[in-house]
Design an enzyme around this catalytic site. Structure first.
Site, short mmCIF file in Angstrom:
data_model
loop_
_atom_site.label_atom_id
_atom_site.label_comp_id
_atom_site.label_asym_id
_atom_site.label_seq_id
_atom_site.Cartn_x
_atom_site.Cartn_y
_atom_site.Cartn_z
N VAL A 154 1.09 -1.50 0.42
CA VAL A 154 -0.19 -0.22 0.09
C VAL A 154 0.81 1.17 -0.43
O VAL A 154 0.28 2.38 0.13
CB VAL A 154 -1.18 0.13 1.10
N LYS A 155 2.32 1.56 0.18
CA LYS A 155 2.85 2.19 -0.07
C LYS A 155 3.86 2.95 -1.01
O LYS A 155 2.99 2.45 -2.59
CB LYS A 155 4.25 1.95 1.36
N HIS A 156 4.31 3.91 -1.11
CA HIS A 156 4.27 4.41 -2.46
C HIS A 156 5.45 3.55 -3.28
O HIS A 156 4.30 3.63 -5.20
CB HIS A 156 5.50 5.81 -2.54
#
Ligand SMILES: *Cc1c(COP(=O)(O)O)cnc(C)c1O
Length: 395
Positions: A191-193
């Site tokens: 879910v992170k960049h």
């Protein structure tokens, strides 16, 4: 469901966050699988260099996940039994757990009402002779007030470990996050960049921290002849302290390298969708949109709305459930760490951090990820507006 409710409901579920994997990413991983190195190989160094170049740090050390990276940073900072480390209650548990792994004590300081980030003035109040470090979190991707935090750190001789799990690509006063604190952690959870499946990294400008992190990641072992106390021959290695196996695999690093090439477009898509949300909710008085600090250029991991509960006839829970029923993958970031049962058992309690607790009662994270389309954003806007209309209390 009423007709009105159906009208603003999506056919398919839209998650709050999700990875974006393309053919280049898949080929990068498959090529490593066909080669000689599955764990530490050439892509680890390549990924570390690419991240260091991107954020402008001298060094980077990749870890199996962001939590392991934070653990490594606490070790490198010398955190041990009896030491106190100050962090924010509005974060994922890992920001505080990493202190416990080292036998230290996490101490919380309440947040700033506007930015939701840890309040530097409250940090200063929590400093004792036992304090060794600060772990500020660039919450939602908006950098903390680094000047003020670094000033407190300098005054009391504290190490700053910036938890930038949300903030790859963010800038503070025009400078990249990752080059500014003693150590900075990024996470590559999906879910992170950008993602490497699981993964994390510490960036630093300190050779001393870098050397410790490298050994901590691999059992506390060195093969560097210059660092060894003895040398029995070419097979010889030395374990000098208790480390862990926190290594990232080479195919994860290859995925990370491939993903990092797309970071600019990922961040700009996030920013575009944030503008759409801000614009759409400008006139909705029950919805308080995120505050943007003038010193901080957020890379927008999360888009969080805060509800004006006085102007609504129901609590956050009903609004949340209504959005879920419309197939909007809402979430809450975060349950304050000090209210998690494990932390409550240590003596933390309701009422300790009133600003964080009030925020917790009122927030909802809306879907935000680069692979979203404008149509998805419109669906979220439509669902939020319809829900607010349904539950609005005329005042
Ligand atoms: C994701 C996250 C972490 C932990 O990262 P993992 O890679 O999932 O271990 C730590 N802190 C914050 C604020 C996070 O969002």
């Amino acid at each position: 469901m009423t007709k009105e409710q159906k009208k603003n409901s999506r056919e398919t579920y839209l998650p709050y966050g999700k990875q974006w994997i393309d053919e280049d990413d898949i080929n990068a991983v498959v090529n490593v699988l066909k080669g000689d190195f599955l764990t530490t190989g050439p892509y680890i160094g390549e990924f570390e260099q690419a991240v260091a170049d991107y954020v402008g740090s001298k060094y980077a050390v990749a870890f199996s996940n962001g939590t392991a990276a934070l653990h490594g940073a606490c070790f490198a900072a010398g955190i041990g039994e009896g030491d106190e480390v100050i962090t924010t209650p509005i974060t994922f548990a890992a920001s505080a757990n990493c202190v416990l792994y080292q036998g230290g004590t996490p101490v919380f300081a309440d947040i700033d009402e506007k930015t939701y980030n840890i309040d530097p003035k409250k940090i200063e109040k929590k400093v004792t002779e036992k304090t060794k470090a600060i772990i500020p979190v660039d919450f939602t991707g908006q950098p903390v007030n680094l000047d003020a935090i670094h000033e407190v750190a300098k005054k009391h001789n504290l190490v700053v470990i910036e938890d930038a799990a949300h903030a790859l690509g963010a800038k503070y006063k025009g400078r990249m996050v990752g080059s500014l604190s003693d150590m900075t952690m990024f996470s590559f959870h999906p879910v992170k960049h950008i993602t490497s499946g699981e993964g994390g990294i510490i960036t630093t400008n300190s050779k001393e921290f870098y050397d410790k992190l490298l050994m901590f990641r691999s059992h506390g072992i060195t093969r560097d002849a210059d660092k060894m106390l003895e040398n029995h021959g070419p097979w010889y290695y030395e374990m000098q302290f208790l480390g862990y196996n926190y290594r990232m695999t080479d195919f994860q690093a290859a995925l990370g390298v491939s993903q990092l090439k797309k970071i600019d477009s990922f961040v700009s898509r996030r920013k575009k969708y944030v503008e759409m949300y801000n614009e759409a909710f400008r006139e909705v008085k029950q919805v308080i949109t995120p505050f943007q600090d003038k010193d901080s250029d957020s890379s927008w991991h999360l888009y969080i709305i805060k509800l004006d509960l006085d102007a609504l006839s129901v609590s956050r829970k009903e609004i949340f459930q209504a959005l879920q029923a419309k197939n909007i993958g809402v979430n809450v970031h975060y349950i304050p760490v000090h209210l998690l049962p494990y932390y409550k058992e240590m003596g933390h309690k309701n009422g300790d951090y009133p600003i964080a607790e009030d925020l917790y009662e009122r927030i909802i994270s809306l879907p935000l990820f680069p692979a979203m389309e404008e149509k998805d954003v419109q669906d979220v806007i439509g669902a939020v507006k319809a829900t607010i209309r349904e539950y609005s209390r005329e005042v």
